[in-house]
Design an enzyme around this catalytic site. Sequence first.
Site, PDB file in Angstrom:
ATOM      1  CB  SER A 163      -0.889  -0.023   1.239  1.00 49.01           C
ATOM      2  OG  SER A 163      -1.668   1.122   1.250  1.00 49.01           O
ATOM      3  N   GLY A 164       0.590   2.162  -0.901  1.00 49.83           N
ATOM      4  CA  GLY A 164       1.352   3.411  -0.972  1.00 49.83           C
ATOM      5  C   GLY A 164       2.564   3.326  -1.879  1.00 49.83           C
ATOM      6  CB  THR A 168      -3.844   3.619  -7.444  1.00 48.31           C
ATOM      7  OG1 THR A 168      -4.175   2.509  -6.615  1.00 48.31           O
ATOM      8  CG2 THR A 168      -5.101   4.202  -8.002  1.00 48.31           C
ATOM      9  CG  ASN A 213      -1.846   5.730  -0.585  1.00 51.25           C
ATOM     10  OD1 ASN A 213      -1.943   6.934  -0.802  1.00 51.25           O
ATOM     11  ND2 ASN A 213      -1.957   4.812  -1.533  1.00 51.25           N
ATOM     12  CB  SER A 216      -5.011   3.629   0.921  1.00 50.23           C
ATOM     13  OG  SER A 216      -4.851   2.256   0.894  1.00 50.23           O
ATOM     14  CB  SER A 217      -7.050   1.155  -3.943  1.00 50.63           C
ATOM     15  OG  SER A 217      -6.136   1.952  -4.625  1.00 50.63           O
ATOM     16  N   GLY A 440      -1.085  -5.192  -2.358  1.00 52.20           N
ATOM     17  CA  GLY A 440       0.152  -5.961  -2.244  1.00 52.20           C
ATOM     18  C   GLY A 440       0.168  -6.708  -0.928  1.00 52.20           C
ATOM     19  CD  GLU A 442      -2.654  -4.234   3.856  1.00 48.85           C
ATOM     20  OE1 GLU A 442      -2.931  -3.548   2.868  1.00 48.85           O
ATOM     21  OE2 GLU A 442      -3.477  -4.528   4.723  1.00 48.85           O
TER      22      GLU A 442
HETATM   23  N1  LIG Z   1       4.706   8.171 -10.174  1.00 46.52           N
HETATM   24  C1  LIG Z   1       4.404   8.957  -9.153  1.00 46.52           C
HETATM   25  N2  LIG Z   1       4.714  10.259  -9.180  1.00 46.52           N
HETATM   26  C2  LIG Z   1       4.423  11.065  -8.137  1.00 46.52           C
HETATM   27  N3  LIG Z   1       3.808  10.656  -7.019  1.00 46.52           N
HETATM   28  C3  LIG Z   1       3.454   9.353  -6.932  1.00 46.52           C
HETATM   29  C4  LIG Z   1       3.723   8.429  -7.993  1.00 46.52           C
HETATM   30  N4  LIG Z   1       3.257   7.236  -7.620  1.00 46.52           N
HETATM   31  C5  LIG Z   1       2.718   7.399  -6.392  1.00 46.52           C
HETATM   32  N5  LIG Z   1       2.823   8.662  -5.987  1.00 46.52           N
HETATM   33  C6  LIG Z   1       2.362   9.228  -4.694  1.00 46.52           C
HETATM   34  O1  LIG Z   1       2.148   8.171  -3.787  1.00 46.52           O
HETATM   35  C7  LIG Z   1       0.811   8.140  -3.348  1.00 46.52           C
HETATM   36  C8  LIG Z   1       0.350   6.712  -3.208  1.00 46.52           C
HETATM   37  O2  LIG Z   1       0.290   6.108  -4.477  1.00 46.52           O
HETATM   38  P1  LIG Z   1      -0.835   5.062  -4.853  1.00 46.52           P
HETATM   39  O3  LIG Z   1      -0.693   4.791  -6.294  1.00 46.52           O
HETATM   40  O4  LIG Z   1      -2.147   5.511  -4.382  1.00 46.52           O
HETATM   41  O5  LIG Z   1      -0.383   3.793  -4.012  1.00 46.52           O
HETATM   42  P2  LIG Z   1      -0.995   2.339  -3.991  1.00 46.52           P
HETATM   43  O6  LIG Z   1      -2.086   2.288  -4.996  1.00 46.52           O
HETATM   44  O7  LIG Z   1       0.135   1.434  -4.310  1.00 46.52           O
HETATM   45  O8  LIG Z   1      -1.474   2.151  -2.607  1.00 46.52           O
HETATM   46  C9  LIG Z   1       0.028   8.921  -4.377  1.00 46.52           C
HETATM   47  O9  LIG Z   1      -1.098   9.512  -3.816  1.00 46.52           O
HETATM   48  C10 LIG Z   1       1.027   9.934  -4.843  1.00 46.52           C
HETATM   49  O10 LIG Z   1       1.053  11.027  -3.955  1.00 46.52           O
HETATM   50 MG   LIG Z   2      -4.065   1.964  -4.708  1.00 49.40          MG
END
Ligand SMILES: Nc1ncnc2c1ncn2[C@@H]1O[C@H](COP(=O)(O)OP(=O)(O)O)[C@@H](O)[C@H]1O
Ligand SMILES: [Mg+2]
Length: 1064
Positions: A163-164, A168, A213, A216-217, A440, A442
């Site tokens: 997560s984070g 996404t 996050n 977070s999804s 992922g 956890e």
């Molecule tokens: N490629 C990227 N560029 C800039 N910031 C990013 C990028 N990927 C993730 N982030 C930052 O990290 C945070 C968490 O990413 P996210 O995709 O929501 O994580 P996950 O889906 O793996 O839990 C986002 O809200 C954003 O602020």
């Molecule tokens: Mg996500």
Amino acid sequence: MSPRAGGEQQSAGLVSTAWRLLSHIPPLIVLDPSKGAQSKVIYSKKEEVDENGDANMEGALIARDKVGVQDFVLLDSHTSEAAFLNNLRKRYQENLIYTYIGSLLVSVNPYQELDIYTVTQMKLYRGVNFFELPPHLYAIADNAYRVMCNEYNNHFILISGESGAGKTEASKKILQYYAVTCPTTEQLQTVRDRLLLSNPVLEAFGNAKTLRNDNSSRFGKYMDIQFDFKGAPVGGHILSYLIEKSRVVHQNHGERNFHIFYQLLEGGDKDLLCWLGLERNPQKYTYLIQGRCAKVFSINDKNDWKIVRKAFSIIDFTEKDIEHLFGIVASVLHLGNIQFEEDSNGHAIIRDGSQIKWISKLLGAHLSILQEALTHRKIEARSEEVLSPLNVDLAFYARDAVAKAIYGRTFTWLVNKINGSLANKDSTQKTVIGLLDIYGFEVLDTNSFEQFCINYCNEKLQQLLIEMTLKAEQEEYELEGIEWEPIPYFNNKIICDLVEQKHKGIISILDEECLRPGEATDLSFLEKLEEKVGDHAHFVTRKLADQKTRKSIDWVDFRLLHYAGEVTYCAVGFLEKNNDLLYRNLKEVLCNSKNSIMRDCFLLSELDNRRRPETVATQFKNSLTSLIEILMSKEPSYIRCIKPNENKEPGKFDDFLIRHQVKYLGLMEHLRVRRAGFAYRRKYELFLQRYKSLCPATWPHWHGPAAEGVERLIKHIGYKPEEYKLGRTKIFIRFPKTLFATEDAFEYRKHLLSKVPLPLFWDFVPAIKLEACWRGALARRAAKKRTWAVQTIRKFINGFINRKKPLCPENRDFVRLSQYHYLMKLRDHLPKNVLDKSWLQPPSILEETSEMLRKICVRNLVRKYCRGLTAERKVQLQQKVVTSAVFSGKKEGYLESLSQPFLDTRLKNDLNPKVLQLIRGENIKYVTPVIKYDRNGFKARERLLVLTQSSAYVVEMAKIKQKIEYSTLKGISTSNLSDGIVVIHVPEDKQQKGDVILQCEHIFETVTKLCILANKQSLVKVVKGRCQSQKGLDENPWLGTERNLQDGTSPHISPGIFDATGLL
Ligand SMILES: Nc1ncnc2c1ncn2[C@@H]1O[C@H](COP(=O)(O)OP(=O)(O)O)[C@@H](O)[C@H]1O
Ligand SMILES: [Mg+2]
């Protein structure tokens, strides 16, 4: 696993990047040391580029690429975790967040906006060879897309990480990449917008701020993007997995509920909030404040609300849908504020009635029933249902359960609704690219049922990766007859089996405990586990552990040794979460709700189904199995996301945290296999086709077998034996650097062929001549094409002019073409049902054929319709046919009666037993209440008309007043007006009392049944005019002035009573 199977066709795209690449050709590119001149030219070209200033931006980009290696396969000590981390760190600190392992992309979350997602960047990656540009997720996306277009197969991109880590974000960026770079039409813009805007809506309802996050999804998502044969995105479909419902009613400190609640309160306009009975302040709602961070500065709820509202309108939500949807969101908030207290008997009662009123209004549920459902539980004892009052604790439990159920199912409804708007109705074949953004692995301080499901999901996906990549790799080498020592790898099937095996796995044991009668508890579940899987190598509990491990496991814990490491799960709550029970009476309330979304979510059929619903774990297991099936049928690409630190801080690289992720993402394992094997392979024919210009022996044509050509070619360009292997059908190149060098040499050669004067080129192939020949060939090809086009158009015009003539050489092709078009168009415009009378207008030459086809089509539709009829419906229709024969066009109200089905009885209760006794032995076919008019004075009397096979009876209570045998029936008359009067004509004799005047509500039904039973359809008369008394209009209250009857005393009433003349 070709890095870019479509690369050959993309040479045009390569030209633009060729010069840029020349600027970073490392010395190792000098493939043939004997040709020193060649390397000199290469470097002098670099200077030329710099002078022109063309490659400044790219130059900077490339300089940055030299930080570490951009493919882990190029690491010297590829087995060293330290070297791996070193490379990752070095690059990360230069903001190089992407690195390959072969064709797998490792991404480290930058936690800052980087300038690498611009449209210019997207265009740069479009159609460019995989290894030509710095690693990027656009390269992965583009590769999948190109291969899909070229080979017309399906793909998926699996994005995983904790997560984070940026999953996404990655999936959104890929979607944007396709939206920008794929061909599209104005029509398809809507699809594109919907694909993009489905994200904010799903995120509003499915994402939340967690400690890890801010966005977070809280659900797993698999999204198929469908492409047509031109490569344009034309539709999509989303599958969602295991939304974290518990968050609706409880959040840990520092975490929030799902975004939508805060967005609604923050952004919803005053009127809306007023309508929903909500206040703007989130602090007022129990379900929103448990994490104590309803307001977070990094989240702009107001803005997000605007995006979501806009998205709704684009994704085809009606105002009613939106109203109901927010009614549900608000109801959840009101539910959270309901408090219970004890009455004098210790039973729960609702403390303040205001919330429940709002819920009742918003969900369209009856207030008192809702109230009762929240404080009582319906227990079914044998055939009886008993309401048992709940105590306060259970009432809170029921309240939370209903909030979770409402929200969870509404989320599923939302996904389905979005799918409806993304669906492509056109039935032509599509190819798809699936994006899997799924939780992922956890490991929290306390791991519960949710972590158990998530980690099980990761085990399954790891197994998929193993099966698809590692195994496939080994198998391919074996198939190609390449000597290669198989690499032992850890196959995690053993852990998947431990969790999912039928009857023996943890999920089965959990289900058994949930379903068995008696007092099952989380502890008894733990005991069962010890009993049944206690000897499994990957399972430990405190009781089973050795002295050393024992300390770290609690009595209520069990530990699984996952492929990624150990995780200790706390068994508390497993049974309840797996059962996910909602009391039956609460379900009933929701099934009968006036809110259409609720009714879609809680189907009445669910109440009838006495079988226990599948448990949550089993549902999850089944949905995973089908996900794996979906994925197995597609070509994979992988993106592994890494979270660099816990503080969302840019530039901070936490070694400990990352080492752990590298391990459980299986990256070292993957690298080991890639390095032990070959980084790249390609069919001899394709390889030779692309690089043949690099060797005089193969250029311009090689006439022998392709394998030999490749052998000559690589000998000429100086491949070392350890760099490659020749298989049965493919060449295998061990290191990407060898491939880079070859590719660069090829780019350079292309440039020489078009630009550089002869001396630098092979002495025996004068480039100018070559160029002239090639241009000539191209021109000849173009001329040939033009001639063909002119002839075709001419033929078409000629055909059009002569289209009305009989078939002749001038119009034959045109006529055939229009026939073909007509038939093809007709295929898609056939009538859909028997009532559909539309038929495509045929061209004159096809009129006869079209008529024949139409008849066949109608016959088929009729046959299909008839076959689909049930026996009951058939009888109905037969009766309706008789009604039509008798009344159609003759009596008012006939058309309105068509849609009303005929019934066998119009009686609400049973017939009086005495009457039954009296007409015993006769089969009763129809009963209806009627009003009988005396012939003397037309006094109205309530009677029943009973029709049997042989007679009609006029019945009063328990008496039979009149029996009319059908054989004596002389006729039946009705008027043409909309009245319900029917006159049954019978001869007057001793038994019969003469004509019977009846008024019945269902006149068409009654007369039809009567005349069918009496088999006297021909005797039914519909008489024109209104009923008029001889003495003028009678004020008869039950007939109305229009329908006054003749005030005669004659027992014999002729049809003429309805005569407009009024004469008897
Ligand atoms: N490629 C990227 N560029 C800039 N910031 C990013 C990028 N990927 C993730 N982030 C930052 O990290 C945070 C968490 O990413 P996210 O995709 O929501 O994580 P996950 O889906 O793996 O839990 C986002 O809200 C954003 O602020
Ligand atoms: Mg996500």
